[in-house]
Design a protein around this motif. Structure first.
Motif, mmCIF file in Angstrom:
data_model
loop_
_atom_site.group_PDB
_atom_site.id
_atom_site.type_symbol
_atom_site.label_atom_id
_atom_site.label_comp_id
_atom_site.label_asym_id
_atom_site.label_seq_id
_atom_site.Cartn_x
_atom_site.Cartn_y
_atom_site.Cartn_z
ATOM 1 N N GLU A 1 -2.459 -15.871 -0.069
ATOM 2 C CA GLU A 1 -2.147 -16.990 1.097
ATOM 3 C C GLU A 1 -1.873 -18.421 0.517
ATOM 4 O OE1 GLU A 1 -4.163 -18.452 5.246
ATOM 5 O OE2 GLU A 1 -4.759 -16.611 4.308
ATOM 6 N N ASP B 1 -0.128 -10.938 -0.719
ATOM 7 C CA ASP B 1 -1.061 -11.315 -0.382
ATOM 8 C C ASP B 1 -1.897 -12.441 -0.631
ATOM 9 O OD1 ASP B 1 -1.324 -8.710 1.317
ATOM 10 O OD2 ASP B 1 -2.347 -7.841 -0.454
ATOM 11 N N PRO C 1 -0.511 -8.839 11.466
ATOM 12 C CA PRO C 1 -1.458 -8.429 10.754
ATOM 13 C C PRO C 1 -1.192 -6.778 10.791
ATOM 14 C CG PRO C 1 -2.608 -9.127 12.531
ATOM 15 C CD PRO C 1 -1.315 -9.796 12.635
ATOM 16 N N HIS D 1 6.718 -8.589 8.130
ATOM 17 C CA HIS D 1 5.889 -9.884 8.534
ATOM 18 C C HIS D 1 6.662 -11.010 7.563
ATOM 19 C CE1 HIS D 1 3.556 -10.673 4.950
ATOM 20 N NE2 HIS D 1 3.153 -9.379 5.077
#
Length: 196
Positions: free
Chosen positions: A21, A19, A30, A150
């Motif tokens: 970034e 998480d 998402p 992802h």
């Protein structure tokens, strides 16, 4: 698609450190975590085997190194551990493939009678893809729900840059087109898992 009762779900590196970034950059999809948890729920509800895989990074500065909060599974995954009626294992690793972890994933899959498995998690083109490729090489029937993974934008050699979406598409084409795995959707797998 037919999913056997012994088909395993391999949940790769769904950890809090992803998480961050500022460390990883921009991500895609998402909805990945929602789809991952939908598959965990489907597998646990039908008593199928689930392997939770955690990356214990040896790299200084990595959010995934042991002892850091980022090493922990994301809450939605952690809350589901131990909740199914089927076999479950925690595999820890320091490299991309879940087949090079402890305990031995291949031995566990064979012990629970799994000749099929599904790979979900983070990152699409790194640990998830590598685990799927190795599974295909080892003779397993591998399913790869692209929407339950992802990844992040990435810069490679010669200044080449690929967006997360481009990398995910390349993974899907390589795995499916190369015969390593069958690329599917979460919805297809949830529906197939419900047929017993």
């Amino acid at each position: 698609m037919e999913i056997s009762q012994s088909a395993a779900l391999v949940v790769v590196d769904v950890q809090k450190g992803f998480d961050e970034e500022s460390f990883w950059g921009r991500r895609n999809n998402p909805a990945a975590e929602e789809n991952i948890t939908a598959l965990i729920d489907a597998w646990q509800a039908t008593g199928r085997p689930v392997a939770f895989v955690r990356h214990d990074s040896p790299k200084p500065g990595s959010p995934l190194r042991p002892g850091q909060a980022g090493n922990d599974f994301k809450d939605a995954v952690e809350q589901r551990r131990g909740k199914g009626g089927g076999p479950e294992v925690l595999v820890t690793k320091t490299v991309n493939s879940a087949f090079y972890g402890t305990p031995d994933l291949r031995e566990w899959l064979d012990a629970v009678g799994a000749r099929q498995f599904v790979v979900v998690g983070i990152q699409t083109n790194m640990c998830a893809e590598t685990t799927a490729r190795m599974g295909g090489n080892l003779g397993y029937e591998v399913y790869f729900p692209l929407d339950a993974t992802h990844t992040f934008d990435l810069v490679g050699p010669f200044g080449w840059r690929q967006t997360a979406e481009e990398l995910a598409r390349a993974t899907a084409v390589s795995l499916h087109g190369g015969g390593f795995a069958r690329v599917v959707t979460t919805r297809e797998l949830v529906a197939a898992a419900a047929v017993r």
